[in-house]
Design a protein around this motif. Structure first.
Motif, mmCIF file in Angstrom:
data_model
loop_
_atom_site.group_PDB
_atom_site.id
_atom_site.type_symbol
_atom_site.label_atom_id
_atom_site.label_comp_id
_atom_site.label_asym_id
_atom_site.label_seq_id
_atom_site.Cartn_x
_atom_site.Cartn_y
_atom_site.Cartn_z
ATOM 1 N N ASP A 44 1.054 -1.151 -0.005
ATOM 2 C CA ASP A 44 -0.317 -0.234 0.012
ATOM 3 C C ASP A 44 1.228 1.199 0.315
ATOM 4 O O ASP A 44 0.517 1.905 0.468
ATOM 5 N N GLY A 45 1.708 0.779 -0.370
ATOM 6 C CA GLY A 45 2.464 2.258 -0.573
ATOM 7 C C GLY A 45 3.653 2.667 0.891
ATOM 8 O O GLY A 45 3.447 2.435 1.934
ATOM 9 N N ASN A 46 5.074 3.911 0.750
ATOM 10 C CA ASN A 46 5.143 3.728 1.751
ATOM 11 C C ASN A 46 4.396 4.709 2.796
ATOM 12 O O ASN A 46 5.112 5.027 4.018
ATOM 13 N N GLY A 47 3.845 5.433 2.124
ATOM 14 C CA GLY A 47 2.329 6.109 3.311
ATOM 15 C C GLY A 47 1.785 4.949 4.019
ATOM 16 O O GLY A 47 1.079 5.505 4.880
ATOM 17 N N GLY A 48 2.017 3.824 3.954
ATOM 18 C CA GLY A 48 0.741 2.715 4.287
ATOM 19 C C GLY A 48 1.390 2.375 5.325
ATOM 20 O O GLY A 48 1.239 2.202 6.733
ATOM 21 N N VAL A 49 2.290 2.757 5.780
ATOM 22 C CA VAL A 49 3.360 3.551 6.920
ATOM 23 C C VAL A 49 2.951 3.703 8.114
ATOM 24 O O VAL A 49 2.707 2.578 10.055
ATOM 25 N N TYR A 50 1.655 5.060 8.100
ATOM 26 C CA TYR A 50 0.896 5.285 9.327
ATOM 27 C C TYR A 50 -0.463 4.089 9.844
ATOM 28 O O TYR A 50 -0.175 3.874 10.594
ATOM 29 N N SER A 51 -0.900 3.675 8.841
ATOM 30 C CA SER A 51 -1.855 2.519 9.172
ATOM 31 C C SER A 51 -1.601 1.540 9.859
ATOM 32 O O SER A 51 -2.016 0.895 10.925
ATOM 33 N N ALA A 52 -0.164 0.721 9.110
ATOM 34 C CA ALA A 52 0.754 -0.390 10.012
ATOM 35 C C ALA A 52 1.094 0.268 11.242
ATOM 36 O O ALA A 52 0.762 -0.650 12.807
ATOM 37 N N LEU A 90 -3.280 0.573 -5.518
ATOM 38 C CA LEU A 90 -3.559 1.807 -4.951
ATOM 39 C C LEU A 90 -2.524 1.567 -3.609
ATOM 40 O O LEU A 90 -2.115 0.915 -2.633
ATOM 41 N N GLU A 91 -2.246 3.120 -3.279
ATOM 42 C CA GLU A 91 -0.654 3.659 -2.684
ATOM 43 C C GLU A 91 -1.208 5.180 -2.274
ATOM 44 O O GLU A 91 -1.704 6.171 -2.702
ATOM 45 N N GLN A 92 -0.213 4.550 -0.686
ATOM 46 C CA GLN A 92 -0.594 6.832 -0.055
ATOM 47 C C GLN A 92 1.150 6.640 0.473
ATOM 48 O O GLN A 92 1.853 5.723 -0.364
ATOM 49 N N PHE A 93 1.449 7.965 -0.049
ATOM 50 C CA PHE A 93 3.116 8.611 0.235
ATOM 51 C C PHE A 93 2.901 8.633 1.334
ATOM 52 O O PHE A 93 2.422 9.576 2.464
ATOM 53 N N ILE A 94 3.755 8.914 1.504
ATOM 54 C CA ILE A 94 4.821 9.054 2.861
ATOM 55 C C ILE A 94 4.240 10.777 3.479
ATOM 56 O O ILE A 94 4.036 10.698 4.031
ATOM 57 N N PHE A 95 4.567 11.371 1.611
ATOM 58 C CA PHE A 95 4.135 12.593 2.226
ATOM 59 C C PHE A 95 2.776 12.883 2.625
ATOM 60 O O PHE A 95 2.800 14.501 2.145
ATOM 61 N N ASP A 96 1.825 12.201 2.788
ATOM 62 C CA ASP A 96 0.602 12.153 2.617
ATOM 63 C C ASP A 96 0.136 13.103 4.010
ATOM 64 O O ASP A 96 -0.936 13.376 4.068
ATOM 65 N N ALA A 97 0.795 12.708 4.517
ATOM 66 C CA ALA A 97 1.257 13.123 5.863
ATOM 67 C C ALA A 97 0.842 14.926 6.344
ATOM 68 O O ALA A 97 0.271 15.160 7.463
ATOM 69 N N PHE A 98 1.314 15.367 4.968
ATOM 70 C CA PHE A 98 1.776 17.081 5.441
ATOM 71 C C PHE A 98 0.577 17.523 5.273
ATOM 72 O O PHE A 98 0.479 18.880 6.291
ATOM 73 N N PRO A 99 -0.285 17.361 4.413
ATOM 74 C CA PRO A 99 -1.887 18.401 5.085
ATOM 75 C C PRO A 99 -1.658 18.342 5.731
ATOM 76 O O PRO A 99 -2.940 19.062 6.522
ATOM 77 N N TYR A 100 -2.071 17.620 6.749
ATOM 78 C CA TYR A 100 -2.889 17.069 8.115
ATOM 79 C C TYR A 100 -1.525 17.960 9.335
ATOM 80 O O TYR A 100 -2.343 18.425 10.226
ATOM 81 N N ALA A 101 -0.752 19.023 9.213
ATOM 82 C CA ALA A 101 0.001 19.215 10.046
ATOM 83 C C ALA A 101 -0.582 21.152 10.091
ATOM 84 O O ALA A 101 -0.265 21.318 9.017
ATOM 85 N N PRO A 102 -0.401 20.807 11.275
ATOM 86 C CA PRO A 102 -0.903 22.770 12.309
ATOM 87 C C PRO A 102 0.073 23.457 11.538
ATOM 88 O O PRO A 102 0.291 24.615 11.153
ATOM 89 N N SER A 103 1.346 22.503 10.966
ATOM 90 C CA SER A 103 2.723 23.306 11.175
ATOM 91 C C SER A 103 3.822 22.466 10.735
ATOM 92 O O SER A 103 3.977 21.464 11.235
ATOM 93 N N THR A 104 5.157 23.493 9.922
ATOM 94 C CA THR A 104 5.344 22.156 9.302
ATOM 95 C C THR A 104 6.640 23.489 8.581
ATOM 96 O O THR A 104 6.982 24.499 8.538
ATOM 97 N N ALA A 105 8.135 22.936 8.974
ATOM 98 C CA ALA A 105 9.044 23.645 8.937
ATOM 99 C C ALA A 105 10.301 22.620 7.859
ATOM 100 O O ALA A 105 10.048 21.802 7.904
ATOM 101 N N LEU A 106 10.967 23.034 7.553
ATOM 102 C CA LEU A 106 11.372 22.694 6.096
ATOM 103 C C LEU A 106 13.535 22.577 6.457
ATOM 104 O O LEU A 106 13.104 24.798 6.953
ATOM 105 N N PHE A 107 14.277 22.237 6.954
ATOM 106 C CA PHE A 107 15.261 22.243 7.190
ATOM 107 C C PHE A 107 16.142 21.273 5.450
ATOM 108 O O PHE A 107 16.449 20.705 5.401
ATOM 109 N N GLU A 108 16.934 22.666 4.827
ATOM 110 C CA GLU A 108 17.824 22.878 3.928
ATOM 111 C C GLU A 108 18.686 21.801 4.388
ATOM 112 O O GLU A 108 19.836 22.193 5.210
#
Length: 490
Positions: free
Chosen positions: A236-244, A388-406
């Motif tokens: 179910d994709g690497n985003g399957g980690v959340y349900s797993a 049918l797959e979910q991706f690890i980055f499918d989590a980000f729309p749920y985040a109230p705050s996100t920061a990026l670190f170059e």
């Protein structure tokens, strides 16, 4: 527990019709064709088919199929560049910030607040191997596998955290390692770790768990049968980690261990800084729910997903390169000189445990998966269908705050995806990146290298047990000459 069978029997006591309760359930979801070849099956095959259908959570699968098909083609909110305030760029960081974040991260690690989460469900098929990707040896002088390099980086961080907090023994600091496998890699991964004595880690600080699978379907949402008695399924994709994590109760396990932060990454990066204290310190300092390490996009047409803001004032999320209009991909921010959409996602993430709980529940409730049209093995040969797959980055729309670190590519991103001979992301290219970086560390620490070829075309390998990110090398290197290729250890 299996329900009592309501199947029909012939005069010889052989099952002659499908169990009625299963047939009715399949009809409820429009999947009764799964029993379409029942009459042609042997008694053993019929029993296998019954067990297969009974193992499926039909109501959940139906919800996922319906929601995912319905979401296709819906207009997405317009995208905007990530605000500069959300990004910590390399050139903007001060030495004081770097040192403060490093110390904050080591303190949190020594307090047992960090866990590491590895996405390792893939096989090395594109690398010419059927073993799990993490077992792959990219050809370093040490011959170490990706799993071993990552395990030794964890050991090194544990030692650094112990030293920073004056703990008497490195064994007093432990980072728990959660490793997501798939049905195709689970057994081989466990055996690899056991045969290598967990690479020096304690066996009880490593937890393996499997990602799920989901039936492959036709474009109208019907199950594709791989054989007359088996439904075609795919991971179910690497985003399957959340349900797993949710269904294996590992989120509760993390809470019981006092874990608050989770460092999440993919296995196929030979330079990944596992459990990076600086990134953790930055994450804690910003007080966000989610963060990602990003690298600057190399050129407009580079085939990488990029972080964007979805909608006016909306959440940060990732857009795949194929979804980014050519004009947007080439647009330049006149103020910074960078591409407007330049922050590439390289699967190096940090989450709070509270946020992971929120994501697991939210993704399950929304039940929207990405649909990938693929050739699926079926009773009719390979047929076009949908995975049918979910991706690890499918989590980000749920985040109230996100920061990026170059971070710099040449320091933290050496992907291993394609076999040698391909144009990019090969074991050879990853090995070269590792050797070049480590050679720079040695020279910076006062060492000398001898080469039979131009400098850094080959190089030396620094054991992760010796140095995590180039620190503490002067006592080993100053005034010494090293012959490449070789490994530097204590």
């Amino acid at each position: 527990m299996r329900e009592p069978s309501s199947a029909g029997f012939d005069a010889n006591g052989v099952v002659s019709s499908p169990p009625q309760h299963l047939l009715e359930r399949l009809k409820d979801y429009g999947q009764e064709d799964a029993f379409g070849l029942w009459d042609e099956l042997s008694p053993e095959e019929r029993d296998l088919l019954v067990k297969e259908i009974e193992s499926l959570d039909l109501s959940r699968i139906d919800r996922i199929i319906r929601c995912s098909l319905r979401s296709q083609g819906l207009p997405a909110a317009a995208i905007e560049p990530v605000p500069e305030s959300n990004v910590s760029t390399v050139e903007e960081r001060t030495q004081e910030e770097r040192e403060r974040w490093w110390k904050m991260g080591l303190k949190a690690i020594s307090d047992g607040k960090l866990a590491v989460l590895l996405l390792s469900g893939g096989q090395g098929t594109r690398l010419g191997s059927t073993d799990p990707k993490g077992c792959f040896n990219i050809g370093l002088p040490s011959g170490k596998s990706l799993f071993q390099l990552q395990a030794e980086r964890i050991l090194c961080v544990q030692r650094l955290a112990s030293q920073a907090t004056n703990e008497s023994s490195a064994s007093s600091v432990q980072i728990h390692w959660y490793i997501m496998t798939s049905p195709f890699t689970d057994d081989a991964t466990r055996k690899f770790f056991e045969s290598h004595k967990f690479f020096g880690l304690e066996a009880d600080q490593v937890t393996f768990f499997q990602q799920g699978t989901i039936p492959c379907v036709s474009k109208d949402g019907r199950f594709i049968m791989e054989t007359p008695y088996r439904v075609a399924k795919a991971p179910d994709g690497n985003g399957g980690v959340y349900s797993a994590l949710k269904y294996s109760k590992l989120l509760e396990d993390m809470a019981s261990r006092g874990i608050k932060y989770i460092d999440c990454y993919g296995v196929d990066n030979a330079l990944v800084r596992v459990a990076d204290p600086a990134f953790l310190g930055y994450f804690i300092d910003k007080g966000v729910a989610a963060a990602a390490k990003v690298v600057r996009k190399a050129y407009p047409q580079e085939k990488v997903g990029v972080f964007v803001r979805r909608g006016k004032g909306g959440p940060l999320t990732v857009v795949e390169y194929s979804e980014l209009d050519t004009s947007l991909a080439s647009a330049v921010n006149q103020g910074t000189g960078r591409l407007r959409f330049c922050w590439s996602n390289v699967c190096l993430h940090m989450f709070t445990l509270d946020f992971l709980n929120q994501v697991a529940n939210g993704l399950e409730k929304d039940s929207i998966y990405h649909l990938a049209e693929k050739k699926i093995p079926s009773i009719h040969g390979f047929t076009m269908g949908l995975k049918l797959e979910q991706f690890i980055f499918d989590a980000f729309p749920y985040a109230p705050s996100t920061a990026l670190f170059e971070v710099l590519r040449e320091e933290e991103f050496a992907p291993v995806k394609n076999a040698n001979g391909s144009n990019f992301d090969t074991p050879d290219s990853a090995r070269l990146l590792v050797l070049r970086l480590h050679s720079r560390w040695v020279v910076a620490a006062g060492g000398f290298l001898t080469h039979s070829v131009p400098l850094y075309a080959t190089g030396v390998e620094v054991s992760p047990l010796c140095s995590y990110a180039g620190e503490n090398l002067e006592p080993i290197c100053r005034g010494r000459t090293f012959h490449a290729p070789s490994e530097i250890t204590f």
